[in-house]
Design a protein around this motif. Structure first.
Motif, PDB file in Angstrom:
ATOM      1  N   TRP A 281       0.763  -1.132  -0.140  1.00 55.98           N
ATOM      2  CA  TRP A 281       0.098  -0.024   0.141  1.00 55.98           C
ATOM      3  C   TRP A 281       0.915   1.144  -0.054  1.00 55.98           C
ATOM      4  CZ3 TRP A 281      -5.396   0.921   0.198  1.00 55.98           C
ATOM      5  CH2 TRP A 281      -5.822   2.335   0.381  1.00 55.98           C
ATOM      6  N   PHE A 282       1.809   1.491   0.861  1.00 51.28           N
ATOM      7  CA  PHE A 282       2.618   2.589   1.013  1.00 51.28           C
ATOM      8  C   PHE A 282       3.535   2.682  -0.053  1.00 51.28           C
ATOM      9  CE2 PHE A 282       1.094   2.280   5.870  1.00 51.28           C
ATOM     10  CZ  PHE A 282       0.541   3.466   5.801  1.00 51.28           C
ATOM     11  N   ARG A 283       4.083   1.509  -0.510  1.00 48.09           N
ATOM     12  CA  ARG A 283       5.167   1.712  -1.716  1.00 48.09           C
ATOM     13  C   ARG A 283       4.392   2.410  -2.719  1.00 48.09           C
ATOM     14  NH1 ARG A 283      10.346   2.134  -0.128  1.00 48.09           N
ATOM     15  NH2 ARG A 283      10.998   0.580   1.539  1.00 48.09           N
ATOM     16  N   ARG A 284       3.363   2.190  -3.145  1.00 46.88           N
ATOM     17  CA  ARG A 284       2.670   2.764  -4.210  1.00 46.88           C
ATOM     18  C   ARG A 284       2.648   4.223  -4.251  1.00 46.88           C
ATOM     19  NH1 ARG A 284      -1.233  -1.851  -3.876  1.00 46.88           N
ATOM     20  NH2 ARG A 284      -2.347  -0.773  -2.677  1.00 46.88           N
ATOM     21  N   ASP A 285       2.821   4.861  -3.183  1.00 47.74           N
ATOM     22  CA  ASP A 285       2.774   6.350  -2.955  1.00 47.74           C
ATOM     23  C   ASP A 285       3.746   6.983  -3.364  1.00 47.74           C
ATOM     24  OD1 ASP A 285       2.240   8.934  -2.507  1.00 47.74           O
ATOM     25  OD2 ASP A 285       0.819   8.427  -0.643  1.00 47.74           O
ATOM     26  N   PRO A 286       4.287   7.592  -4.497  1.00 44.99           N
ATOM     27  CA  PRO A 286       5.419   8.254  -4.643  1.00 44.99           C
ATOM     28  C   PRO A 286       5.743   9.616  -3.935  1.00 44.99           C
ATOM     29  CG  PRO A 286       4.038   8.847  -6.445  1.00 44.99           C
ATOM     30  CD  PRO A 286       3.005   7.633  -5.374  1.00 44.99           C
TER      31      PRO A 286
END
Length: 315
Positions: A281-286
């Motif tokens: 989830w968090f890794r998708r947020d650039p």
């Protein structure tokens, strides 16, 4: 060593994110002590519940007396505290903190709640009659199959055993006549945001180890006794509260469904799986800037404040 600061800029809100057991709360507290004039907003869907202290890893009362914390102990565990309620409460907390000229530090790992706050998501309405009818189906995987037919995008984003999320997606899809995934701007979009977001990262092996260690520490601290008290309380735990990791498995043990060792092992396994979902989830947020959480807390605070200088320099 000279401690970096946000460069004299007006820092209104900072977010510390990452998977469970990466030390987010410790870093947030250290930032509050370093900067002063900081209050913390917990972004945790289960720390909102009173009486659920050990298993949700709430900061102790002494810490909360030292640095004000918001959105902890705001709901009775018999209540289904919704995302909409959380979002509204977080808005009020941020406005109150800003009005007093202080800095809000958001800290937590509940990804959807985090996005609801930082991106002010348009959250779909509730359809109680629809969800009551859907809840009559005891087979969660059957509900997931139905969701996959109606809204395959939403179904792909959740585990087929996550009954609460599946029911919510079906509630909106059936009740509104629109796919759950079509509401709002879409979680796959990451618009510009004034909130500086710092992520704490650890290897999966280290996260797994910390999760197991934390459960054993919680058991030694009286986690089972806490759950025993919740199991007999009236009114009983809400559906939402009873699904909290660790609580769900220990409740199963108390109901005779498994031994204590089996319940603990299952809780550890499920929490590790949850950590993998948080990571994705968090890794998708650039927009998130990542730091290695292997460093000591003071070094991490230095790293966070250095990143803040860069954040404000780019605005």
């Amino acid at each position: 060593m000279a401690h970096p600061d946000p460069g004299g800029c007006a820092l209104s809100t900072l977010a510390i994110v990452g998977v469970t057991a990466t030390g987010k709360s410790a870093v947030a507290l250290a930032i509050a002590r370093r900067l002063g004039s900081v209050e913390i907003i917990s972004v945790d869907s289960m720390q909102v519940y009173r009486e659920m202290d050990i298993g949700t890893d709430k900061p102790p009362a002494s810490v909360r007396d030292e640095v004000p914390h918001h959105l902890i102990d705001v709901a009775d565990p018999s209540e289904d505290y919704s995302l909409t309620m959380f979002q509204a409460a977080a808005r009020r907390a941020r406005a109150d903190i800003a009005a007093r000229g202080l800095t809000a530090v958001l800290v937590g790992g509940t990804g959807l709640y985090h996005r609801a706050v930082i991106d002010d998501l348009d959250i779909p309405g509730r359809y109680p009659e629809t969800v009551a009818a859907l809840d009559q189906e005891p087979d969660t995987e059957a509900l997931h199959c139905r969701l996959a037919d109606l809204d395959p995008v939403a179904a792909s984003r959740m585990e087929p055993t996550n009954r609460r999320r599946i029911l919510r997606a079906l509630e909106v899809t059936v009740g509104s006549g629109r796919p759950f995934s079509s509401h709002g701007p879409g979680l796959g979009q990451y618009p510009p945001c004034d909130i500086a977001q710092i992520g704490l990262s650890l290897s999966r092996a280290e996260v797994d180890c910390r999760i197991e260690q934390r459960y054993h520490q919680q058991m030694e601290a009286g986690f089972l006794a806490e759950v025993e008290g919740l199991a007999v309380r009236r009114p009983p735990l809400s559906r939402t509260a009873s699904q909290a990791l660790g609580y769900k498995e220990l409740l199963g043990h108390l109901n005779g469904e498994m031994s204590l060792d089996e319940a603990l092992a299952l809780a550890i396994t499920r929490t590790r799986r949850f950590a993998r979902r948080q990571e994705r989830w968090f890794r998708r947020d650039p927009r998130i800037v990542w730091l290695n959480a292997d460093d000591d807390v003071e070094s991490l605070v230095d790293g966070v404040l250095s990143r803040l200088q860069m954040h404000f320099a780019q605005r």
